[in-house]
Design an enzyme around this catalytic site. Structure first.
Site, PDB file in Angstrom:
ATOM      1  N   HIS A  30     -10.548  -4.655  32.483  1.00  0.00           N
ATOM      2  CA  HIS A  30     -11.435  -5.608  33.173  1.00  0.00           C
ATOM      3  C   HIS A  30     -11.381  -5.547  34.512  1.00  0.00           C
ATOM      4  O   HIS A  30     -10.265  -5.485  35.148  1.00  0.00           O
ATOM      5  CB  HIS A  30     -11.372  -6.950  32.254  1.00  0.00           C
ATOM      6  CG  HIS A  30     -12.459  -7.730  32.632  1.00  0.00           C
ATOM      7  ND1 HIS A  30     -12.981  -8.248  33.960  1.00  0.00           N
ATOM      8  CD2 HIS A  30     -13.826  -8.013  31.834  1.00  0.00           C
ATOM      9  CE1 HIS A  30     -14.112  -9.221  33.711  1.00  0.00           C
ATOM     10  NE2 HIS A  30     -14.763  -8.672  32.479  1.00  0.00           N
ATOM     11  N   ASP A  62     -15.555  -6.441  24.502  1.00  0.00           N
ATOM     12  CA  ASP A  62     -16.162  -5.643  23.819  1.00  0.00           C
ATOM     13  C   ASP A  62     -15.245  -4.937  22.479  1.00  0.00           C
ATOM     14  O   ASP A  62     -15.673  -4.311  21.828  1.00  0.00           O
ATOM     15  CB  ASP A  62     -16.809  -4.453  24.642  1.00  0.00           C
ATOM     16  CG  ASP A  62     -18.047  -4.992  25.400  1.00  0.00           C
ATOM     17  OD1 ASP A  62     -17.784  -4.799  26.745  1.00  0.00           O
ATOM     18  OD2 ASP A  62     -18.741  -5.748  25.093  1.00  0.00           O
TER      19      ASP A  62
HETATM   20  C1  SDX Z   1     -18.034  -6.019  30.340  1.00  0.00           C
HETATM   21  O1  SDX Z   1     -17.334  -7.851  34.917  1.00  0.00           O
HETATM   22  C2  SDX Z   1     -17.608  -8.514  33.843  1.00  0.00           C
HETATM   23  O2  SDX Z   1     -17.189  -9.553  33.711  1.00  0.00           O
HETATM   24  C3  SDX Z   1     -18.168  -7.430  32.800  1.00  0.00           C
HETATM   25  C4  SDX Z   1     -17.968  -8.268  31.318  1.00  0.00           C
HETATM   26  C5  SDX Z   1     -19.128  -9.314  31.442  1.00  0.00           C
HETATM   27  O3  SDX Z   1     -19.138 -10.265  30.250  1.00  0.00           O
HETATM   28  O4  SDX Z   1     -20.158  -9.392  31.973  1.00  0.00           O
HETATM   29  O5  SDX Z   1     -16.953  -8.932  31.145  1.00  0.00           O
HETATM   30  C6  SDX Z   1     -18.427  -7.340  30.104  1.00  0.00           C
HETATM   31  O6  SDX Z   1     -18.450  -4.846  31.024  1.00  0.00           O
HETATM   32  C7  SDX Z   1     -16.484  -5.749  29.806  1.00  0.00           C
HETATM   33  C8  SDX Z   1     -15.762  -4.330  30.172  1.00  0.00           C
HETATM   34  C9  SDX Z   1     -16.511  -3.338  29.197  1.00  0.00           C
HETATM   35  N1  SDX Z   1     -16.236  -1.713  29.421  1.00  0.00           N
HETATM   36  C10 SDX Z   1     -15.191  -1.198  28.895  1.00  0.00           C
HETATM   37  O7  SDX Z   1     -14.585  -1.509  27.953  1.00  0.00           O
HETATM   38  C11 SDX Z   1     -15.117   0.263  29.450  1.00  0.00           C
HETATM   39  C12 SDX Z   1     -13.659   0.615  29.686  1.00  0.00           C
HETATM   40  N2  SDX Z   1     -12.998  -0.111  30.727  1.00  0.00           N
HETATM   41  C13 SDX Z   1     -13.156   0.787  31.950  1.00  0.00           C
HETATM   42  O8  SDX Z   1     -13.835   1.486  32.222  1.00  0.00           O
HETATM   43  C14 SDX Z   1     -12.549  -0.195  33.017  1.00  0.00           C
HETATM   44  O9  SDX Z   1     -11.392  -1.102  32.645  1.00  0.00           O
HETATM   45  C15 SDX Z   1     -13.449  -1.158  33.698  1.00  0.00           C
HETATM   46  C16 SDX Z   1     -14.893  -0.402  33.618  1.00  0.00           C
HETATM   47  C17 SDX Z   1     -13.748  -2.399  32.597  1.00  0.00           C
HETATM   48  C18 SDX Z   1     -13.019  -1.888  34.909  1.00  0.00           C
HETATM   49  O10 SDX Z   1     -13.008  -0.895  35.818  1.00  0.00           O
HETATM   50  P1  SDX Z   1     -12.201  -1.328  37.229  1.00  0.00           P
HETATM   51  O11 SDX Z   1     -12.078  -2.534  37.468  1.00  0.00           O
HETATM   52  O12 SDX Z   1     -12.938  -0.591  38.487  1.00  0.00           O
HETATM   53  O13 SDX Z   1     -10.868  -0.650  37.029  1.00  0.00           O
HETATM   54  P2  SDX Z   1     -10.336   0.937  37.384  1.00  0.00           P
HETATM   55  O14 SDX Z   1     -11.446   1.849  36.736  1.00  0.00           O
HETATM   56  O15 SDX Z   1     -10.003   1.246  38.891  1.00  0.00           O
HETATM   57  O16 SDX Z   1      -9.002   1.156  36.727  1.00  0.00           O
HETATM   58  C19 SDX Z   1      -7.808   0.615  37.304  1.00  0.00           C
HETATM   59  C20 SDX Z   1      -6.856   1.888  36.789  1.00  0.00           C
HETATM   60  C21 SDX Z   1      -7.262   3.242  36.701  1.00  0.00           C
HETATM   61  O17 SDX Z   1      -5.968   3.984  36.685  1.00  0.00           O
HETATM   62  P3  SDX Z   1      -5.213   4.449  38.077  1.00  0.00           P
HETATM   63  O18 SDX Z   1      -6.319   4.976  39.013  1.00  0.00           O
HETATM   64  O19 SDX Z   1      -4.938   3.457  38.875  1.00  0.00           O
HETATM   65  O20 SDX Z   1      -4.252   5.573  37.559  1.00  0.00           O
HETATM   66  O21 SDX Z   1      -6.939   1.678  35.129  1.00  0.00           O
HETATM   67  C22 SDX Z   1      -7.243   2.878  34.592  1.00  0.00           C
HETATM   68  C23 SDX Z   1      -7.997   3.623  35.667  1.00  0.00           C
HETATM   69  O22 SDX Z   1      -8.022   5.004  35.190  1.00  0.00           O
HETATM   70  N3  SDX Z   1      -8.109   2.259  33.473  1.00  0.00           N
HETATM   71  C24 SDX Z   1      -8.056   2.646  32.145  1.00  0.00           C
HETATM   72  C25 SDX Z   1      -9.144   1.933  31.497  1.00  0.00           C
HETATM   73  N4  SDX Z   1      -9.423   1.060  32.286  1.00  0.00           N
HETATM   74  C26 SDX Z   1      -8.891   1.224  33.370  1.00  0.00           C
HETATM   75  N5  SDX Z   1      -7.602   3.698  31.609  1.00  0.00           N
HETATM   76  C27 SDX Z   1      -7.810   4.002  30.347  1.00  0.00           C
HETATM   77  N6  SDX Z   1      -8.768   3.368  29.711  1.00  0.00           N
HETATM   78  C28 SDX Z   1      -9.218   2.286  29.969  1.00  0.00           C
HETATM   79  N7  SDX Z   1      -9.994   1.635  29.305  1.00  0.00           N
END
Ligand code: SDX
Length: 427
Positions: A306, A363
């Site tokens: 998140h 989710d």
């Molecule tokens: C919602 O914003 C809100 O409030 C949203 C929400 C709401 O109520 O409105 O809470 C609802 O959208 C919840 C999120 C639902 N999405 C998912 O579950 C999809 C999977 N999650 C990711 O795609 C990700 O965690 C996000 C999109 C939720 C957040 O992305 P960020 O903040 O841009 O973080 P990032 O992509 O920069 O990740 C940081 C690190 C990265 O690794 P490094 O580059 O540091 O090596 O964490 C890793 C990412 O690769 N990472 C994951 C991961 N999420 C982040 N690695 C594997 N699996 C994951 N799910």
């Protein structure tokens, strides 16, 4: 605590004021930065940038806490109802009984949609994703309710809010009925909002609808948990669309489209599809956790991570706790629940997830309850949209009440320098 920050640049120094928060990060007000230094800021994805000041919702990402108008989500999801939380988000205070009953009656007056809209619905292919249908129909509402909301008129704003809350709910049920080739149901004003939604979704022709308290309580809880969440992607879409003074319906339609993405609200559908895939692949949890960590692999653990929560998403905690009880009361067994719990355990013991503070989000477990309630996977994000509707409206109203300027971010240009047109025969 200092009331400003100093930036020195090119042998000059500027002071920028600090904006104090009630909770969470204070902010540097950079509205004069460009005028004073010629500089702008760059923060792709707005990870460090506040877009507004708001009184509606607060998330404590470090502690995993969520407040709607100051009330903890744990208390609201336990003691309140979806319509009461709608009132709280929209008006800023919990309603008296009379206020709530009037609000609910007023919404019921709008739980119908023009006949011509049904013709638009019928022209969609059944293969269309319910979120695409919902976004289109929401925007189409403008055609049948063209009057632009006078946001300075409380009566006008109240009326537009009621229309949105009433009609959007109807459209959500239509997307399900259309998807499964079922005749649409009409509103029953004798029922409360959530029961009315449920009967319009599932009532079979010529069958009397019976309210199941377990189902309605579960839906109330899920809608409350999704009702608002600060300046998330879809709320920001609603705000920036409304900042051009586009109408409420058009702005909510933009929010529906933004929510659809699998990185946002579309994740609830992607989680169940992921869990089913892991089950059919033999349930080797470590294999999928390793794939999620592998940068060369596009696979991500959907429902994990998140932007703000660097601790357990409090909504995920509440939903996970509710899962066992609701499935037991409904007499439903779902082996993907055990896969989800197992996946959570493996991931939360893995340094990759621990170091990055990746926890289950709202989710991760919600789809398991939706499924137990007989809601098909493709409808999960529509459920999220209906839950988020009062939050979108409240945030849109706050933006317009504050007379915020049109949202128009700057950029850092890194493209070609000026050059002259080259005639075709010289290329
Ligand atoms: C919602 O914003 C809100 O409030 C949203 C929400 C709401 O109520 O409105 O809470 C609802 O959208 C919840 C999120 C639902 N999405 C998912 O579950 C999809 C999977 N999650 C990711 O795609 C990700 O965690 C996000 C999109 C939720 C957040 O992305 P960020 O903040 O841009 O973080 P990032 O992509 O920069 O990740 C940081 C690190 C990265 O690794 P490094 O580059 O540091 O090596 O964490 C890793 C990412 O690769 N990472 C994951 C991961 N999420 C982040 N690695 C594997 N699996 C994951 N799910």
């Amino acid at each position: 605590m200092s009331s400003n920050v100093k930036i020195s640049y090119n042998n000059s120094e500027v002071e920028l004021p600090i904006v104090k928060s009630v909770y969470g990060a204070d902010a540097v007000d950079i509205s004069t930065l460009k005028a004073q230094t010629g500089l702008i800021t760059l923060d792709v994805g707005f990870k460090n940038t506040g877009s507004t000041k708001s009184r509606i919702t607060y998330l404590d990402g470090a502690e995993g806490k969520l407040l709607y108008r100051g009330y903890p989500i744990e208390q609201l999801s336990e003691k309140s109802t979806f319509t009461e939380v709608m009132y709280l988000l929209l008006h800023g205070e919990l309603p008296t009984l009379n206020q709530l009953e009037k609000f609910e009656r007023d919404i019921m007056e709008h739980c119908y949609v023009s006949q011509e809209m049904e013709q638009i619905l019928q022209n969609f292919p059944r293969s269309a994703h319910p979120m695409g249908v919902l976004s289109s129909l929401t925007s189409a509402l403008t055609a049948f309710n063209p009057r632009i909301v006078d946001v300075k008129s409380p009566e006008d704003m109240y009326e537009a809010t009621l229309m949105m809350l009433g009609k959007f709910m109807v459209l959500c049920t239509w997307t399900y009925r259309k998807k499964f080739g079922l005749p649409i149901n009409y509103s029953n004003p004798k029922l409360d909002y959530v029961s009315n939604f449920h009967q319009m979704m599932f009532r079979k022709p010529f069958e009397e609808y019976k309210v199941d308290p377990v189902v309605i309580d579960s839906l109330n809880k899920l809608f409350i948990l999704h009702a608002d969440h600060e300046q998330n992607c879809s709320t920001s879409a609603v705000r920036i669309t409304g900042s051009s003074h586009a109408g409420l319906f058009a702005s909510i339609s933009a929010g529906v489209s933004a929510l659809w993405g699998p990185l946002h609200g579309g994740a609830n559908q992607a989680v169940i599809e992921m869990l089913e895939m892991i089950k059919h692949d033999g349930g080797d949890l470590q294999k999928w956790v390793d794939k999620a960590k592998d940068k060369s692999d596009d696979f991500r653990l959907m429902g994990f991570g998140h932007r703000v929560y660097k601790n357990f998403d409090p909504r995920a905690k509440i939903i996970k706790k509710a899962c066992d009880g609701i499935l037991e009361k409904l007499g439903v067994e779902d082996e993907v629940l055990e896969i989800a719990k197992g996946l959570e355990k493996v991931a939360l013991e893995d340094p990759y997830f621990v170091e990055r503070k990746l926890y289950p989000n709202v989710d991760f477990y919600s789809g398991i309850i939706y499924r137990a309630l007989g809601i098909p996977t493709e409808m999960f994000t529509v459920m999220f949209a209906l839950g988020r509707l009062p939050g979108w409206i409240s945030q849109w109203k706050e933006m317009r009440d504050n007379n915020e300027p049109i949202g128009r971010p700057m950029q850092v240009y890194i493209g070609a320098e000026r050059r002259d047109y080259v005639p075709m025969n010289e290329r």
